[in-house]
Design an enzyme around this catalytic site. Structure first.
Site, PDB file in Angstrom:
ATOM      1  N   GLY A  40       0.848  -1.035  -0.110  1.00 12.05           N
ATOM      2  CA  GLY A  40       0.018  -0.205  -0.071  1.00 12.05           C
ATOM      3  C   GLY A  40       0.651   1.151  -0.105  1.00 12.05           C
ATOM      4  N   HIS A  41       0.388   2.263  -0.439  1.00 14.36           N
ATOM      5  CA  HIS A  41       1.301   3.436  -0.623  1.00 14.36           C
ATOM      6  C   HIS A  41       1.347   4.065   0.850  1.00 14.36           C
ATOM      7  CE1 HIS A  41      -2.261   5.983   0.141  1.00 14.36           C
ATOM      8  NE2 HIS A  41      -3.032   5.356  -0.698  1.00 14.36           N
ATOM      9  N   ASN A  42       2.273   5.110   0.874  1.00 12.68           N
ATOM     10  CA  ASN A  42       2.593   5.785   2.255  1.00 12.68           C
ATOM     11  C   ASN A  42       1.164   6.132   2.684  1.00 12.68           C
ATOM     12  OD1 ASN A  42       5.421   6.720   0.566  1.00 12.68           O
ATOM     13  ND2 ASN A  42       5.637   6.057   2.435  1.00 12.68           N
ATOM     14  N   GLY A  43       0.869   5.849   3.888  1.00 14.37           N
ATOM     15  CA  GLY A  43      -0.529   6.568   4.622  1.00 14.37           C
ATOM     16  C   GLY A  43      -1.514   5.476   4.336  1.00 14.37           C
ATOM     17  N   SER A  44      -1.282   4.375   3.765  1.00 10.67           N
ATOM     18  CA  SER A  44      -2.625   3.694   3.392  1.00 10.67           C
ATOM     19  C   SER A  44      -3.176   2.767   4.750  1.00 10.67           C
ATOM     20  CB  SER A  44      -2.083   2.524   2.203  1.00 10.67           C
ATOM     21  OG  SER A  44      -1.398   1.980   2.651  1.00 10.67           O
ATOM     22  N   GLY A  45      -2.286   2.791   5.746  1.00  9.12           N
ATOM     23  CA  GLY A  45      -2.687   2.239   7.035  1.00  9.12           C
ATOM     24  C   GLY A  45      -1.772   1.098   7.289  1.00  9.12           C
ATOM     25  N   LYS A  46      -0.741   0.598   6.431  1.00  7.18           N
ATOM     26  CA  LYS A  46      -0.330  -0.804   6.540  1.00  7.18           C
ATOM     27  C   LYS A  46       0.764  -0.745   7.698  1.00  7.18           C
ATOM     28  CE  LYS A  46       3.195   0.171   2.759  1.00  7.18           C
ATOM     29  NZ  LYS A  46       3.400   1.389   3.336  1.00  7.18           N
ATOM     30  N   SER A  47       1.311   0.201   7.890  1.00  8.04           N
ATOM     31  CA  SER A  47       2.303   0.196   9.351  1.00  8.04           C
ATOM     32  C   SER A  47       1.563   0.183  10.624  1.00  8.04           C
ATOM     33  CB  SER A  47       3.117   1.233   9.201  1.00  8.04           C
ATOM     34  OG  SER A  47       4.283   1.156   8.586  1.00  8.04           O
ATOM     35  N   GLU A 166       8.714  -2.614   6.568  1.00 11.44           N
ATOM     36  CA  GLU A 166       9.604  -2.210   5.551  1.00 11.44           C
ATOM     37  C   GLU A 166      10.892  -2.342   6.190  1.00 11.44           C
ATOM     38  OE1 GLU A 166       8.157   1.621   4.358  1.00 11.44           O
ATOM     39  OE2 GLU A 166       6.318   1.536   5.030  1.00 11.44           O
TER      40      GLU A 166
END
Lengths: 279, 290
Positions: A40-47, A166
């Site tokens: 998912g892109h930066n800010g998509s909630g994956k972290s 990441e």
């Protein structure tokens, strides 16, 4: 598919002071022995998702179950023993003054006996091929080596799942390959279930399953072949598709009669060779 | 502004047990308005080299000529380095780690004001820089720490652009960004380079970016310049790069695999997907009638 290790059931999470959901009604399972890539892109909630999985954050609503028991403030320590995390920045997660101390840190925290500890540290370092560095100081190590030590620190605790948040994104290409190769070997020895949170689509292509996150929700879920077939949809989400897929599509557009989806360059080369010999 | 390095050597911690030769016999010229990529594996001296470009480090031998100024190896302290630092802007790795002000506007204005620009003018520069990096004006009043990682990166870059440098040095500016963010930032720097004629020096591990954007590529190896050339020259000897522990662009790697498996030869390295598609198509149509 193996047995269910983790399941998320309608999980919602809001950061303090934010009125939008960072995680918005997410449900999925993680199975024993699989390599699951979450992209998912930066800010998509994956972290945020990764932090929910080992109790660094708690769900605002919904339930996370780990090995049958619900993840709560009361069970979080048990859950963290089962789920090990490797974070992005190799310099932020080195706590010991030597490689050996660093790997022992988690074991000491868990009150493991000295002799068992020494044995486990050694074995974990052997697994990531860093046993020759036992008494080295961290600043003598490359980024890739530091991340491998971080993985050993996780392995020593004998978790069921390792989450790579990441973990290779700050490394140079060589370091990245070192770390992924290490994790791949561990997974093949059936030691681990791997959840890899990543932007690296080449890495995701080698996973068993991919979950695409967007705006805090599970946007898509499928095998790498299914996911990379989405092409333009992925690019609209700020992602990319692996080079071999991109090249294969571009060649097909020029009228070359290629049949397969090519997740690896080797497959594409093979089919081009076959086509070439028929011409 | 031209930057020339002549016989530059740099030793860390001279006269201590930790003395370490990081650069030696470095000779190069960065011509005004050019785009240069510096490649080399970790430890090859890239970071030490870039710190010489605005005198964060001074050579222990040789000299660095930056525009009108000549920086020599000497004990005496160099004065008035501000003007150099204003003209040569460096975007370090993970520049968002250097954000510190209460608001985005104050953070971006810090650089220009530090170099003597009045506040009103600095605010105007901040607005222009923010637009340049693709952010909305609304965030000027926000705290930089309330932004997403990608936005923070852009704010940090805006802080360097607002100083209106003649030369921009970029150290892995897109590390950790998602694919779209990476492309947007790289395209933005390229646009600045074209529009304002800013000399750009890109330190990168991405051979795709080096091939796509740079006029010249410098390979650093063991503390010195190993080779310098146009992307076509550099990538026409892929074996040499692989021996140095470096990658080649995806397109070139694929050509190598095809050459090996298919027994054909490509006349030149393909540096873009379009070129590679055309070259493969041609090779296929030639078929076995070689």
């Amino acid at each position: 598919m193996g047995k269910k290790l983790v399941s998320l059931d309608h999980v919602v999470f809001n950061y303090e002071g934010s009125d939008s959901h960072a995680i918005n009604d997410v449900s999925f399972d993680i199975y024993e022995g699989e390599w699951l890539a979450i992209v998912g892109h930066n800010g998509s909630g994956k972290s945020t998702l990764a932090k929910l999985l080992n109790g660094l954050h708690f769900a605002s609503s919904g339930v996370i179950t780990i090995n049958g028991s619900e993840l709560t403030q009361a069970t979080v320590w048990e859950a963290r023993r089962k789920i090990g995390m490797v974070f992005q920045n190799p310099d932020n997660q080195f706590v010991g003054t030597t490689v050996e101390d660093d790997v022992a840190f988690g074991l000491e925290n868990n009150g493991i006996q000295q002799d068992i500890m020494a044995e486990r540290v050694k074995r974990a370092l052997m697994k990531v091929k860093m046993d020759a560095f036992l008494d080295q100081e961290p600043h003598h190590l490359s980024g890739g080596q530091k991340q491998r030590v971080a993985i050993a620190g996780v392995l020593a605790l004998q978790p069921d799942i390792i989450i790579l948040d990441e973990a290779t994104s700050m490394l140079d290409p060589r370091g990245r390959e070192e770390v992924l190769e290490t994790v791949r070997e561990l997974k093949e020895e059936n030691v681990l279930t791997v959840v890899s949170i990543t932007h690296d689509l080449e890495e995701a292509a080698k996973a068993d399953r991919i979950i695409v996150m967007n705006k805090g929700q599970v946007h898509r879920e499928g095998s790498p072949i299914e996911i990379f077939r989405l092409e333009d949809e992925l690019i609209e989400l700020g992602l990319d598709i692996p080079f071999s897929v991109k090249l294969s599509k571009a060649l097909q557009k020029t009228g070359l009669d290629l049949k397969n989806d090519h997740l690896t360059e080797e497959e594409l080369v093979k089919e081009l060779c076959e086509l070439h010999s028929k011409m | 502004m031209r930057i020339t390095l002549e016989d530059v050597e740099y030793r860390y911690s001279v006269n201590t047990p930790f003395e370490h030769l990081a650069l030696h016999d470095v000779n190069m010229t960065i011509e005004p308005g050019t785009y240069t990529a510096v490649i080399g594996h970790t430890g090859s001296g890239k970071s030490t080299l870039l710190q010489h470009l605005n005198v964060l480090l001074r050579p222990t031998k040789g000299r660095v000529i930056i525009g009108e100024r000549t920086i020599r190896a000497q004990k005496k302290k160099e004065k008035n380095l501000k003007s150099i630092r204003q003209k040569v802007g460096i975007v370090f790795q993970f520049p968002e780690h250097q954000l510190f002000e209460e608001t985005v506007e104050k953070d971006i204005c810090f650089g220009p004001m530090n170099f003597g620009v009045p506040e009103a003018k600095a605010k105007e520069l901040a607005r222009i820089a923010l637009k340049q990096v693709g952010l909305e004006q609304e965030i000027l009043k926000k705290s930089p720490f309330d932004l997403s990682g990608g936005q923070m990166r852009r704010v940090a870059i805006a802080g360097v652009i607002a100083m209106e440098p003649d030369v921009l040095v970029l150290d892995e500016p897109t590390a950790g960004l998602d694919p779209r963010g990476r492309k947007e930032i790289m395209d933005m720097f390229y646009q600045l380079h074209k529009d304002r004629g800013i000399s750009t020096i890109l330190v990168t591990h991405s051979m795709e970016d080096a091939a796509r954007y740079a006029d010249d590529i410098i390979i650093m190896h063991k503390g010195t310049v190993y080779q310098k050339g146009k992307p076509e020259e550099i990538f026409s000897k892929p074996d040499q790069l692989l021996e140095l522990g470096l990658d080649v662009p995806d397109t070139v790697r694929f050509q190598l695999m095809l050459q090996r498996e298919m027994g054909i030869r490509f006349a030149r390295p393909s540096l873009s997907l379009e070129d590679l598609v055309a070259d493969i198509k041609e090779a296929m149509e030639r078929g076995n009638r070689l």
